[in-house]
Motif scaffolding. Structure first.
Motif, PDB file in Angstrom:
ATOM      1  N   PRO A 227       0.802  -1.229   0.000  1.00 40.96           N
ATOM      2  CA  PRO A 227       0.000   0.000   0.000  1.00 40.96           C
ATOM      3  C   PRO A 227       0.832   1.275   0.000  1.00 40.96           C
ATOM      4  O   PRO A 227       0.383   2.299  -0.534  1.00 40.96           O
ATOM      5  N   LEU A 228       2.041   1.234   0.566  1.00 42.55           N
ATOM      6  CA  LEU A 228       2.873   2.436   0.571  1.00 42.55           C
ATOM      7  C   LEU A 228       3.441   2.745  -0.815  1.00 42.55           C
ATOM      8  O   LEU A 228       3.683   3.904  -1.149  1.00 42.55           O
TER       9      LEU A 228
ATOM     10  N   PRO B 183      16.013   2.820   7.858  1.00 38.88           N
ATOM     11  CA  PRO B 183      16.116   4.081   7.106  1.00 38.88           C
ATOM     12  C   PRO B 183      16.171   3.871   5.602  1.00 38.88           C
ATOM     13  O   PRO B 183      15.508   4.588   4.841  1.00 38.88           O
ATOM     14  N   GLN B 184      16.943   2.855   5.163  1.00 43.37           N
ATOM     15  CA  GLN B 184      17.049   2.612   3.727  1.00 43.37           C
ATOM     16  C   GLN B 184      15.721   2.155   3.122  1.00 43.37           C
ATOM     17  O   GLN B 184      15.403   2.493   1.982  1.00 43.37           O
ATOM     18  N   MET B 185      14.932   1.391   3.901  1.00 41.59           N
ATOM     19  CA  MET B 185      13.627   0.967   3.391  1.00 41.59           C
ATOM     20  C   MET B 185      12.725   2.166   3.145  1.00 41.59           C
ATOM     21  O   MET B 185      12.057   2.267   2.118  1.00 41.59           O
ATOM     22  N   LEU B 186      12.693   3.082   4.099  1.00 42.18           N
ATOM     23  CA  LEU B 186      11.879   4.275   3.928  1.00 42.18           C
ATOM     24  C   LEU B 186      12.371   5.103   2.739  1.00 42.18           C
ATOM     25  O   LEU B 186      11.574   5.579   1.918  1.00 42.18           O
ATOM     26  N   GLU B 187      13.669   5.255   2.640  1.00 39.43           N
ATOM     27  CA  GLU B 187      14.225   6.057   1.550  1.00 39.43           C
ATOM     28  C   GLU B 187      13.990   5.395   0.198  1.00 39.43           C
ATOM     29  O   GLU B 187      13.724   6.074  -0.806  1.00 39.43           O
ATOM     30  N   THR B 188      14.076   4.061   0.143  1.00 44.47           N
ATOM     31  CA  THR B 188      13.813   3.351  -1.104  1.00 44.47           C
ATOM     32  C   THR B 188      12.378   3.566  -1.569  1.00 44.47           C
ATOM     33  O   THR B 188      12.095   3.669  -2.770  1.00 44.47           O
ATOM     34  N   MET B 189      11.450   3.655  -0.603  1.00 39.88           N
ATOM     35  CA  MET B 189      10.048   3.918  -0.936  1.00 39.88           C
ATOM     36  C   MET B 189       9.768   5.410  -1.112  1.00 39.88           C
ATOM     37  O   MET B 189       8.600   5.818  -1.240  1.00 39.88           O
TER      38      MET B 189
ATOM     39  N   SER C  61       2.272  19.419   0.110  1.00 42.06           N
ATOM     40  CA  SER C  61       2.876  19.807  -1.161  1.00 42.06           C
ATOM     41  C   SER C  61       3.030  18.640  -2.127  1.00 42.06           C
ATOM     42  O   SER C  61       3.044  18.835  -3.341  1.00 42.06           O
ATOM     43  N   THR C  62       3.137  17.418  -1.596  1.00 43.44           N
ATOM     44  CA  THR C  62       3.375  16.259  -2.459  1.00 43.44           C
ATOM     45  C   THR C  62       2.221  15.269  -2.498  1.00 43.44           C
ATOM     46  O   THR C  62       2.114  14.484  -3.435  1.00 43.44           O
ATOM     47  N   GLY C  63       1.379  15.264  -1.452  1.00 40.48           N
ATOM     48  CA  GLY C  63       0.326  14.271  -1.358  1.00 40.48           C
ATOM     49  C   GLY C  63       0.836  12.901  -0.981  1.00 40.48           C
ATOM     50  O   GLY C  63       0.156  11.897  -1.225  1.00 40.48           O
ATOM     51  N   ARG C  64       1.988  12.830  -0.333  1.00 40.07           N
ATOM     52  CA  ARG C  64       2.588  11.533  -0.023  1.00 40.07           C
ATOM     53  C   ARG C  64       2.988  11.450   1.456  1.00 40.07           C
ATOM     54  O   ARG C  64       3.073  12.463   2.146  1.00 40.07           O
ATOM     55  N   PRO C  65       3.239  10.218   1.938  1.00 35.07           N
ATOM     56  CA  PRO C  65       3.506  10.028   3.371  1.00 35.07           C
ATOM     57  C   PRO C  65       4.829  10.618   3.836  1.00 35.07           C
ATOM     58  O   PRO C  65       5.767  10.825   3.053  1.00 35.07           O
ATOM     59  N   TYR C  66       4.881  10.838   5.149  1.00 35.75           N
ATOM     60  CA  TYR C  66       6.079  11.320   5.842  1.00 35.75           C
ATOM     61  C   TYR C  66       6.192  10.483   7.109  1.00 35.75           C
ATOM     62  O   TYR C  66       5.177  10.137   7.727  1.00 35.75           O
ATOM     63  N   ALA C  67       7.421  10.117   7.487  1.00 35.40           N
ATOM     64  CA  ALA C  67       7.604   9.200   8.613  1.00 35.40           C
ATOM     65  C   ALA C  67       8.377   9.829   9.757  1.00 35.40           C
ATOM     66  O   ALA C  67       9.341  10.563   9.548  1.00 35.40           O
ATOM     67  N   LEU C  68       7.942   9.511  10.967  1.00 40.96           N
ATOM     68  CA  LEU C  68       8.689   9.805  12.181  1.00 40.96           C
ATOM     69  C   LEU C  68       9.121   8.466  12.767  1.00 40.96           C
ATOM     70  O   LEU C  68       8.289   7.597  13.027  1.00 40.96           O
TER      71      LEU C  68
ATOM     72  N   VAL D 171      -5.212   0.354  -8.531  1.00 41.82           N
ATOM     73  CA  VAL D 171      -4.178  -0.291  -9.338  1.00 41.82           C
ATOM     74  C   VAL D 171      -3.134  -0.794  -8.351  1.00 41.82           C
ATOM     75  O   VAL D 171      -2.673  -0.059  -7.489  1.00 41.82           O
ATOM     76  N   GLY D 172      -2.764  -2.068  -8.444  1.00 37.31           N
ATOM     77  CA  GLY D 172      -1.859  -2.607  -7.436  1.00 37.31           C
ATOM     78  C   GLY D 172      -2.556  -2.671  -6.086  1.00 37.31           C
ATOM     79  O   GLY D 172      -3.775  -2.759  -5.989  1.00 37.31           O
ATOM     80  N   SER D 173      -1.772  -2.622  -5.019  1.00 33.98           N
ATOM     81  CA  SER D 173      -2.281  -2.657  -3.639  1.00 33.98           C
ATOM     82  C   SER D 173      -3.391  -3.684  -3.473  1.00 33.98           C
ATOM     83  O   SER D 173      -4.443  -3.411  -2.903  1.00 33.98           O
ATOM     84  N   MET D 174      -3.125  -4.889  -3.980  1.00 37.96           N
ATOM     85  CA  MET D 174      -4.143  -5.941  -3.998  1.00 37.96           C
ATOM     86  C   MET D 174      -4.608  -6.265  -2.581  1.00 37.96           C
ATOM     87  O   MET D 174      -3.806  -6.431  -1.673  1.00 37.96           O
TER      88      MET D 174
END
Length: 385
Positions: free
Chosen positions: A83-84, A121-127, A154-161, A242-245
């Motif tokens: 879903p991400l 951190p790399q997983m979040l950055e990869t996504m 501004s982007t319509g996308r997630p942000y992580a803490l 689309v996707g996110s089955m």
């Protein structure tokens, strides 16, 4: 270390009042505080991906006026990748993620976190999800939330803490149970109807006739379900995943809970339903009366070549009943759809499985409207309510 109230109240000021997730010991004081505030909404999800999809549904219904937070242990990022990457990113449905950092390098932890800790951190950055550490001082909370909301808007996308161990002071859980669930509800008796199986095309035509655009939202599962719905009639009240089955149902739950003024239909397929069957329990527990779940079951992964699923061995309606749905229908008769929509005095989510024939019209088109455009169109359509 901060108090849970400091973060939650600062988040509330910025529109965050919906929470969904799976607990982690690092999150305990935070979740305990949210659970005991009746003015906040918390949904206990079966898995982290469901939580992300549910908050995406909240974002779909509220835009910038209504914000949500998905909470999870970093091990749960694995459950949330689909879903991400193919729902929130593709449709631009923002949310704040609070991800705990189990197995952080240099911090002793359990062996199952030995790999996930260093690569979080790399997983979040990869996504392509920007992240920063969860605030541990009171004066850090507001700026962190402002950076998050500015990026989300501004982007319509997630942000992580990313939350480290000991970031939030203990907060005792004094309340038992969960708010918003249908406590002590009696299981709905399964109603079965025999008839002659119809095509998906016929079933979708009946769905369109039952879902007036001015009061109903139709969320269609990925694959031929959404594509054929689009081909029959591309309406402003429809969204095609689309996707996110498997994510259409938790997404529909988030939309239905946050927008009680709308009737929300989750148009599901057997392959997708099998992928995330844990969500049946969540929908049965939390599903409001404006949520409808229709499963079109042809026993095949038709869009990938017609490989059989195991759905013919599964009694979906009995599962829905056992999980707490207020109405559970099953059959081959297309009249099941009419009964699903026309049933009166249903106090909770309603479910129907309609067994259909395989087969798809030749040259079935893919939607020409982009995911971002179909999302924006739907939000504009329902925004004035």
């Amino acid at each position: 270390m901060i108090e849970a109230a400091q973060f939650v109240e600062a988040a509330r000021e910025r529109g965050f009042d919906w929470y969904a997730g799976v607990p982690c010991s690092f999150l305990t004081p935070f979740i305990n505080y949210v659970l005991q505030d009746e003015s906040l909404h918390y949904v206990s999800a079966a898995n982290e991906g469901d939580a992300v999809a549910l908050i995406a549904g909240v974002a779909l219904g509220g835009g910038k006026k209504r914000r949500g937070i998905a909470m999870m242990q970093n091990s749960g990022l694995g459950n949330a990748v689909s879903p991400l990457t193919s729902l929130t990113w593709t449709f631009r449905l923002p949310q704040l993620l609070i991800v705990t950092w189990r197995g952080q390098p240099g911090v002793h932890d359990e062996p199952q976190h030995a790999l996930m800790g260093p690569i979080t951190p790399q997983m979040l950055e990869t996504m392509e999800i920007p992240w920063e550490l969860f605030p541990t001082e009171a004066d850090q909370i507001g700026p962190a939330l402002d950076r998050a909301t500015a990026y989300m808007d501004s982007t319509g996308r997630p942000y992580a803490l990313v939350m480290q161990k000991g970031s939030v002071a203990p907060y005792e859980l004094k309340k038992t149970g969960l708010s918003g669930v249908r406590a002590n509800a009696r299981p709905a008796a399964v109603q079965r109807f025999e008839g002659e199986r119809v095509t998906r095309h016929d079933a979708l035509q009946r769905v369109i006739a039952s879902t007036p655009a001015d009061s109903t939202v139709v969320l269609a599962s990925t694959g031929f379900c959404g594509r054929e719905l689009y081909a029959i009639d591309d309406r402003a009240n429809q969204l095609y995943l689309v996707g996110s089955m498997g994510c259409v149902t938790p997404m529909a739950l988030g939309l239905a809970l946050s927008r009680p003024d709308l009737r929300v239909l989750a148009l599901d397929g057997d392959g997708a339903a099998l992928m995330r069957m844990g969500v049946f329990a969540t929908l049965g527990a939390y599903g409001p009366s404006n949520l409808i779940h229709l499963l079109l079951d042809n026993g095949a992964h038709e869009s990938t070549g017609g490989q059989a699923t195991v759905s013919r061995e599964v009694d979906f309606a009995s599962i829905a009943s056992a999980c707490g749905y207020a109405l559970a229908l099953d059959g081959d008769d297309i009249g099941v759809i009419d009964r699903l929509f026309d049933a009166k005095d249903v106090d909770g989510a309603r479910f129907a499985r309609l067994s259909i024939r395989t087969g798809t019209p030749a040259d079935l088109p893919r939607p020409k409207v982009t995911p971002e455009d179909v999302r924006a169109r739907l939000q504009q359509h329902i925004g004035g309510r």
